[in-house]
Design a protein around this motif. Structure first.
Motif, PDB file in Angstrom:
ATOM      1  N   ILE A 106       0.849  -1.204   0.000  1.00 29.58           N
ATOM      2  CA  ILE A 106       0.000   0.000   0.000  1.00 29.58           C
ATOM      3  C   ILE A 106       0.882   1.250   0.000  1.00 29.58           C
ATOM      4  CG2 ILE A 106      -1.645   1.331   1.374  1.00 29.58           C
ATOM      5  CD1 ILE A 106      -2.969  -0.990   0.050  1.00 29.58           C
ATOM      6  N   ALA A 107       1.976   1.225   0.749  1.00 32.07           N
ATOM      7  CA  ALA A 107       2.878   2.386   0.791  1.00 32.07           C
ATOM      8  C   ALA A 107       3.453   2.670  -0.591  1.00 32.07           C
ATOM      9  CB  ALA A 107       3.999   2.147   1.806  1.00 32.07           C
ATOM     10  N   GLN A 108       3.833   1.621  -1.329  1.00 30.88           N
ATOM     11  CA  GLN A 108       4.360   1.815  -2.673  1.00 30.88           C
ATOM     12  C   GLN A 108       3.287   2.365  -3.608  1.00 30.88           C
ATOM     13  OE1 GLN A 108       5.716  -2.245  -3.098  1.00 30.88           O
ATOM     14  NE2 GLN A 108       7.848  -1.566  -3.232  1.00 30.88           N
ATOM     15  N   TRP A 121       0.764   9.337  -5.480  1.00 30.75           N
ATOM     16  CA  TRP A 121       1.047  10.704  -5.052  1.00 30.75           C
ATOM     17  C   TRP A 121       1.961  11.417  -6.053  1.00 30.75           C
ATOM     18  CZ3 TRP A 121      -1.014  14.240  -2.180  1.00 30.75           C
ATOM     19  CH2 TRP A 121      -0.277  15.366  -1.836  1.00 30.75           C
ATOM     20  N   ARG A 122       2.999  10.719  -6.529  1.00 30.61           N
ATOM     21  CA  ARG A 122       3.916  11.304  -7.515  1.00 30.61           C
ATOM     22  C   ARG A 122       3.143  11.744  -8.759  1.00 30.61           C
ATOM     23  NH1 ARG A 122       8.002   7.204  -9.600  1.00 30.61           N
ATOM     24  NH2 ARG A 122       6.869   6.439  -7.992  1.00 30.61           N
ATOM     25  N   HIS A 123       2.210  10.906  -9.190  1.00 28.81           N
ATOM     26  CA  HIS A 123       1.431  11.248 -10.374  1.00 28.81           C
ATOM     27  C   HIS A 123       0.434  12.371 -10.082  1.00 28.81           C
ATOM     28  CE1 HIS A 123       2.834   8.270 -13.302  1.00 28.81           C
ATOM     29  NE2 HIS A 123       3.160   7.583 -12.223  1.00 28.81           N
ATOM     30  N   ALA A 161       1.467  12.870 -16.239  1.00 32.54           N
ATOM     31  CA  ALA A 161       1.277  11.855 -15.207  1.00 32.54           C
ATOM     32  C   ALA A 161       0.119  10.961 -15.601  1.00 32.54           C
ATOM     33  CB  ALA A 161       0.984  12.517 -13.861  1.00 32.54           C
ATOM     34  N   LEU A 162       0.149   9.754 -15.100  1.00 36.67           N
ATOM     35  CA  LEU A 162      -0.988   8.860 -15.300  1.00 36.67           C
ATOM     36  C   LEU A 162      -2.198   9.394 -14.545  1.00 36.67           C
ATOM     37  CD1 LEU A 162       0.680   5.368 -14.664  1.00 36.67           C
ATOM     38  CD2 LEU A 162       0.001   6.332 -16.855  1.00 36.67           C
ATOM     39  N   PRO A 163      -3.387   9.069 -15.000  1.00 39.07           N
ATOM     40  CA  PRO A 163      -4.560   9.360 -14.173  1.00 39.07           C
ATOM     41  C   PRO A 163      -4.386   8.652 -12.816  1.00 39.07           C
ATOM     42  CG  PRO A 163      -5.221   8.706 -16.386  1.00 39.07           C
ATOM     43  CD  PRO A 163      -3.741   8.462 -16.280  1.00 39.07           C
ATOM     44  N   PHE A 164      -4.911   9.247 -11.768  1.00 41.32           N
ATOM     45  CA  PHE A 164      -4.695   8.726 -10.407  1.00 41.32           C
ATOM     46  C   PHE A 164      -5.052   7.247 -10.298  1.00 41.32           C
ATOM     47  CE2 PHE A 164      -5.915   7.724  -6.085  1.00 41.32           C
ATOM     48  CZ  PHE A 164      -4.833   8.203  -5.370  1.00 41.32           C
ATOM     49  N   ASP A 165      -6.218   6.862 -10.825  1.00 38.98           N
ATOM     50  CA  ASP A 165      -6.632   5.460 -10.690  1.00 38.98           C
ATOM     51  C   ASP A 165      -5.692   4.518 -11.429  1.00 38.98           C
ATOM     52  OD1 ASP A 165      -7.606   6.521 -13.095  1.00 38.98           O
ATOM     53  OD2 ASP A 165      -9.336   5.181 -13.139  1.00 38.98           O
ATOM     54  N   ALA A 166      -5.147   4.935 -12.548  1.00 40.57           N
ATOM     55  CA  ALA A 166      -4.200   4.095 -13.288  1.00 40.57           C
ATOM     56  C   ALA A 166      -2.901   3.926 -12.500  1.00 40.57           C
ATOM     57  CB  ALA A 166      -3.916   4.690 -14.657  1.00 40.57           C
ATOM     58  N   ALA A 167      -2.432   5.016 -11.894  1.00 44.41           N
ATOM     59  CA  ALA A 167      -1.219   4.934 -11.071  1.00 44.41           C
ATOM     60  C   ALA A 167      -1.465   4.043  -9.866  1.00 44.41           C
ATOM     61  CB  ALA A 167      -0.781   6.334 -10.635  1.00 44.41           C
ATOM     62  N   TRP A 168      -2.609   4.212  -9.208  1.00 44.47           N
ATOM     63  CA  TRP A 168      -2.951   3.413  -8.032  1.00 44.47           C
ATOM     64  C   TRP A 168      -3.077   1.932  -8.385  1.00 44.47           C
ATOM     65  CZ3 TRP A 168      -2.917   4.053  -2.958  1.00 44.47           C
ATOM     66  CH2 TRP A 168      -3.572   3.107  -2.158  1.00 44.47           C
ATOM     67  N   ASP A 169      -3.681   1.655  -9.537  1.00 50.76           N
ATOM     68  CA  ASP A 169      -3.918   0.263  -9.947  1.00 50.76           C
ATOM     69  C   ASP A 169      -2.668  -0.424 -10.488  1.00 50.76           C
ATOM     70  OD1 ASP A 169      -6.572   0.479  -9.218  1.00 50.76           O
ATOM     71  OD2 ASP A 169      -7.288   0.832 -11.265  1.00 50.76           O
ATOM     72  N   GLY A 170      -1.574   0.297 -10.577  1.00 50.77           N
ATOM     73  CA  GLY A 170      -0.321  -0.310 -11.018  1.00 50.77           C
ATOM     74  C   GLY A 170      -0.187  -0.466 -12.522  1.00 50.77           C
ATOM     75  N   ILE A 171      -0.934   0.330 -13.278  1.00 47.86           N
ATOM     76  CA  ILE A 171      -0.804   0.281 -14.738  1.00 47.86           C
ATOM     77  C   ILE A 171       0.652   0.606 -15.085  1.00 47.86           C
ATOM     78  CG2 ILE A 171      -1.524   1.368 -16.912  1.00 47.86           C
ATOM     79  CD1 ILE A 171      -3.695  -0.380 -15.584  1.00 47.86           C
ATOM     80  N   THR A 172       1.268  -0.268 -15.860  1.00 50.24           N
ATOM     81  CA  THR A 172       2.664  -0.048 -16.226  1.00 50.24           C
ATOM     82  C   THR A 172       2.771   0.960 -17.355  1.00 50.24           C
ATOM     83  OG1 THR A 172       2.726  -1.791 -17.906  1.00 50.24           O
ATOM     84  CG2 THR A 172       3.229  -2.448 -15.608  1.00 50.24           C
ATOM     85  N   ASN A 173       3.970   1.453 -17.550  1.00 51.24           N
ATOM     86  CA  ASN A 173       4.223   2.376 -18.646  1.00 51.24           C
ATOM     87  C   ASN A 173       3.879   1.712 -19.981  1.00 51.24           C
ATOM     88  OD1 ASN A 173       5.355   5.150 -18.675  1.00 51.24           O
ATOM     89  ND2 ASN A 173       6.647   4.271 -20.274  1.00 51.24           N
ATOM     90  N   ARG A 174       4.248   0.456 -20.119  1.00 58.64           N
ATOM     91  CA  ARG A 174       3.973  -0.280 -21.360  1.00 58.64           C
ATOM     92  C   ARG A 174       2.469  -0.434 -21.589  1.00 58.64           C
ATOM     93  NH1 ARG A 174       6.441  -1.020 -26.072  1.00 58.64           N
ATOM     94  NH2 ARG A 174       5.701  -2.878 -27.122  1.00 58.64           N
ATOM     95  N   GLN A 175       1.742  -0.772 -20.527  1.00 53.31           N
ATOM     96  CA  GLN A 175       0.285  -0.914 -20.656  1.00 53.31           C
ATOM     97  C   GLN A 175      -0.345   0.407 -21.081  1.00 53.31           C
ATOM     98  OE1 GLN A 175      -0.294  -2.392 -16.658  1.00 53.31           O
ATOM     99  NE2 GLN A 175      -0.822  -4.452 -17.394  1.00 53.31           N
TER     100      GLN A 175
END
Length: 170
Positions: free
Chosen positions: A4-6, A12-14, A56-70
């Motif tokens: 969760i911290a990661q 947050w970065r996004h 930046a990725l949309p918040f939900d994409a960053a939270w869900d772990g969407i990779t750069n490639r995806q």
């Protein structure tokens, strides 16, 4: 993705990446120079090159772990880079929040240019970006892509420009 911290750190970065940072990295003069380089290159080959820069990725994409490639693959589809007559679209995707680059090539190109070659183009950009040289590094990468496409898919007479040359800023 990990803990969760990661997830929180990444999201947050996004979430805190700003449009003004993206405009400083890619001001209008740089976007114009890139569009001109793409246009000049496309006159020498049959490929279609798109550059998408995302602050930046949309918040939900960053939270869900969407990779750069995806994300790059999704944008490749969303912006129709795959939908060229000769199946020779190339997307250069820049994720500014994570300082990552991905290149997605359509199946016509993917058969002739290997992953290691595309990774070398990405390294051109990331090395330049580390020093804050967004303009020069991006133009160098576009030149590399144009050269690869010229070598493998040389122009064969007049052709229609199927995709806009101006970079997209998200």
């Amino acid at each position: 993705m990990g803990s969760i911290a990661q997830k929180m750190t990444r999201a947050w970065r996004h979430a805190t990446s700003s449009a003004s940072e993206a405009r400083r990295a890619f001001p209008d003069t740089t976007l114009t120079a890139i569009a001109e380089a793409i246009d000049a290159g496309e006159r020498t080959h049959r490929g279609e090159v798109r550059l998408i820069v995302e602050k930046a990725l949309p918040f939900d994409a960053a939270w869900d772990g969407i990779t750069n490639r995806q994300r790059a693959l999704a944008l490749f589809a969303d912006y129709g880079v795959w939908d060229t007559e000769d199946n020779c679209g190339v997307l250069i995707y820049v994720n500014l929040a994570e300082h990552k680059i991905d290149i997605v090539a359509d199946r016509g190109i993917d058969r002739k240019i290997d992953t290691a070659t595309w990774q070398a183009v990405c390294r051109t950009m990331t090395a330049g970006f580390k020093g804050g040289h967004f303009h020069d590094a991006t133009l160098a990468a576009v030149a590399q892509v144009n050269e690869l496409l010229h070598r493998h898919f040389p122009a064969s007479g007049e052709r229609t420009n199927e995709l806009p040359d101006r970079p997209i800023m998200l």
